[in-house]
Design an enzyme around this catalytic site. Structure first.
Site, PDB file in Angstrom:
ATOM      1  CD  GLU A  82      -2.992  -1.046   2.238  1.00 40.69           C
ATOM      2  OE1 GLU A  82      -3.243   0.088   2.686  1.00 40.69           O
ATOM      3  OE2 GLU A  82      -3.647  -2.062   2.508  1.00 40.69           O
ATOM      4  CB  CYS A 100       3.371   7.651   2.326  1.00 35.35           C
ATOM      5  SG  CYS A 100       3.387   6.672   3.817  1.00 35.35           S
ATOM      6  CB  CYS A 107       3.964  -3.678  10.749  1.00 37.26           C
ATOM      7  SG  CYS A 107       5.271  -3.005  11.808  1.00 37.26           S
ATOM      8  CB  CYS A 111       2.008   0.703  17.012  1.00 35.97           C
ATOM      9  SG  CYS A 111       3.807   0.699  16.864  1.00 35.97           S
ATOM     10  CB  CYS A 114      -0.535   1.396  13.802  1.00 39.09           C
ATOM     11  SG  CYS A 114      -0.011   1.055  12.122  1.00 39.09           S
ATOM     12  N   GLY A 167       4.786  -1.326   7.604  1.00 38.18           N
ATOM     13  CA  GLY A 167       6.038  -1.981   7.960  1.00 38.18           C
ATOM     14  C   GLY A 167       6.989  -1.118   8.754  1.00 38.18           C
ATOM     15  CD  GLU A 168      10.734  -0.021  12.395  1.00 41.50           C
ATOM     16  OE1 GLU A 168       9.835   0.709  12.833  1.00 41.50           O
ATOM     17  OE2 GLU A 168      11.854   0.411  12.070  1.00 41.50           O
ATOM     18  CB  SER A 199       9.040   6.978   9.571  1.00 46.56           C
ATOM     19  OG  SER A 199       8.319   6.991  10.783  1.00 46.56           O
ATOM     20  CB  SER A 227       7.000   6.364  15.444  1.00 45.32           C
ATOM     21  OG  SER A 227       5.631   6.350  15.627  1.00 45.32           O
ATOM     22  CG  LEU A 228       8.548  10.128  21.692  1.00 44.85           C
ATOM     23  CD1 LEU A 228       9.663   9.193  22.109  1.00 44.85           C
ATOM     24  CD2 LEU A 228       8.899  11.586  22.034  1.00 44.85           C
ATOM     25  CG  ASN A 303      -5.641   9.813  10.951  1.00 49.49           C
ATOM     26  OD1 ASN A 303      -6.362  10.792  10.897  1.00 49.49           O
ATOM     27  ND2 ASN A 303      -4.362   9.844  10.599  1.00 49.49           N
ATOM     28  CB  CYS A 346      -0.589   9.127   9.594  1.00 49.82           C
ATOM     29  SG  CYS A 346       0.811   8.566  10.513  1.00 49.82           S
TER      30      CYS A 346
HETATM   31  S1  SF4 Z   1       3.078   2.455  13.525  1.00 46.25           S
HETATM   32 FE1  SF4 Z   1       4.635   1.679  12.086  1.00 46.25          FE
HETATM   33  S2  SF4 Z   1       5.866   0.275  13.369  1.00 46.25           S
HETATM   34 FE2  SF4 Z   1       3.938   0.606  14.500  1.00 46.25          FE
HETATM   35  S3  SF4 Z   1       2.626  -1.106  13.814  1.00 46.25           S
HETATM   36 FE3  SF4 Z   1       2.210   0.659  12.461  1.00 46.25          FE
HETATM   37  S4  SF4 Z   1       3.542   0.316  10.669  1.00 46.25           S
HETATM   38 FE4  SF4 Z   1       4.316  -0.973  12.349  1.00 46.25          FE
END
Ligand code: SF4
Length: 371
Positions: A82, A100, A107, A111, A114, A167-168, A199, A227-228, A303, A346
């Site tokens: 995506e 993006c 992932c 989180c 997310c 993804g990370e 990121s 990403s804090l 979001n 996001c």
């Molecule tokens: S914010 Fe980024 S690292 Fe965290 S689950 Fe979503 S895609 Fe993965």
């Protein structure tokens, strides 16, 4: 043995830098002049030469919300990448496009806020699957909005690339680093390296490797975003599992050690979630955490993902948080929400159908020694 290390395999412009492409094409008897011309034509005009590798088969779907476009590319096994094209307005009514991109399907980081994190990890993307997202954004999707920025080449100009899709990136770092080399190749896509940002959720070993890589390869201006999302370890661990193995003190050290850029600062992202991390004292604590780090704090109104336990924050709360951070002397911006209704905003990438499927587990590294 990789595909392009095998003798007489067609060279792949989506996986190789121009120098690597020339070397691979030489094995087919192609001159440097011919192969460089083919590589440039592919990346600048979208024209494929017959002796280069086939483009990966890709079924394209796209959705548009206002001017934000999300597109999906199939990568086999019923999986999709995506990507999102976001218009960035400038003075005089002009705009540029930010792409993006995803580095994985799904992932492993989990989180809580997310959408992608709810999928689990399906698999990491190859270099060509990452670079293909740029190629399709330039030459493959019908852009529904103003087209005066269509380059003379026939492709759409993409000014910035951010690894903020699914993804990370640090969990697929070898592919991400090679993709960056291709993006910034002046014979290829020729994206300025200061316009590429990686990121991360805060994988400290990856941050260090990225810092070394950009210094070694003359790409010092590649940006880093962290990403804090929390003012302290307790809150961060409750919404970001990575924090249990790599707490904020370790992250802070990695941020401090990352090579400084002369003209721009580290970007720190803070998704503001009602009832979780949105109090004014949280703003104070975040600013204290960042005090010695030259950075820009980017406050992102949450979001809501599918089945979200939290609503979106109201404007007054977001503005109060931003004002408080500014009053603390922290350079702070509020990110305007784009693409929410197309699930392209996001934290909203992730396919519900794919979410029903089995995912791959990925161990989180043990923490490095504390200072
Ligand atoms: S914010 Fe980024 S690292 Fe965290 S689950 Fe979503 S895609 Fe993965």
């Amino acid at each position: 043995m990789t595909l392009n290390a095998m003798p007489n395999m067609p060279p792949d412009p989506l996986a190789l830098t121009s120098q690597e492409f020339i070397a691979a094409a030489a094995k087919l008897g192609k001159s440097k002049h011919e192969s460089l011309g083919a590589y440039r034509a592919y990346h600048r005009l979208g024209v494929r030469t017959s002796w280069m590798a086939e483009d990966p088969p890709a079924t394209l779907q796209h959705t548009v919300d206002e001017r934000t476009m999300k597109f999906l590319l199939s990568v086999g096994d019923d999986l999709e990448t995506e990507s999102v094209i976001i218009p960035m307005p400038h003075r005089g009514g002009r705009f540029s496009r930010t792409l993006c991109i995803s580095s994985q399907v799904g992932c492993a980081m989990g989180c809580q806020f997310c959408e992608t994190g709810q999928m689990g990890l399906m698999r990491s993307l190859s270099v060509r699957e990452i670079v293909q997202q740029l190629h399709v954004a330039r030459f493959g999707v019908p852009h529904p909005f103003e087209d005066e920025t269509r380059a003379a080449s026939g492709g759409f100009d993409i000014a910035n690339i951010v690894f903020m899709g699914m993804g990370e990136p640090m969990d697929n770092l070898a592919a991400v680093l090679q993709a960056i080399r291709i993006f910034c190749d002046m014979n290829g896509p020729a994206i300025g390296c200061s316009r590429v940002t990686v990121s991360t959720v805060g994988r400290t070993a990856g941050i260090r490797t990225l810092g070394e890589f950009i210094q070694e390869h003359g790409l010092r201006r590649v940006g880093l975003a962290i990403s804090l999302n929390a003012p302290n370890d307790e809150i961060r661990s409750s919404i970001m599992p990575i924090n249990r193995s790599e707490p904020m003190a370790l992250l802070r050290k990695a941020m401090t050690d990352f090579p400084k850029r002369p003209t721009s600062a580290l970007c720190v992202e803070y998704v503001l979630i009602p009832g979780v991390n949105d109090k004014l004292e949280h703003a104070d604590a975040v600013c204290e955490f960042l005090r010695e780090i030259r950075c820009s704090l980017n406050v992102i109104p949450y979001n809501p993902r599918r089945n979200s336990p939290w609503p979106a924050p109201d404007d007054a709360t977001v503005d109060a948080f931003v004002d408080r951070a500014i009053a603390n002397g922290q350079f702070t911006k509020r990110r305007r929400t784009k693409g929410r209704t197309a699930m392209a905003a996001c934290g909203q990438l992730g396919n519900e159908r794919v979410r029903q499927r089995k995912f791959v587990s990925l161990a989180i590294d043990p923490p490095a020694a504390r200072e």
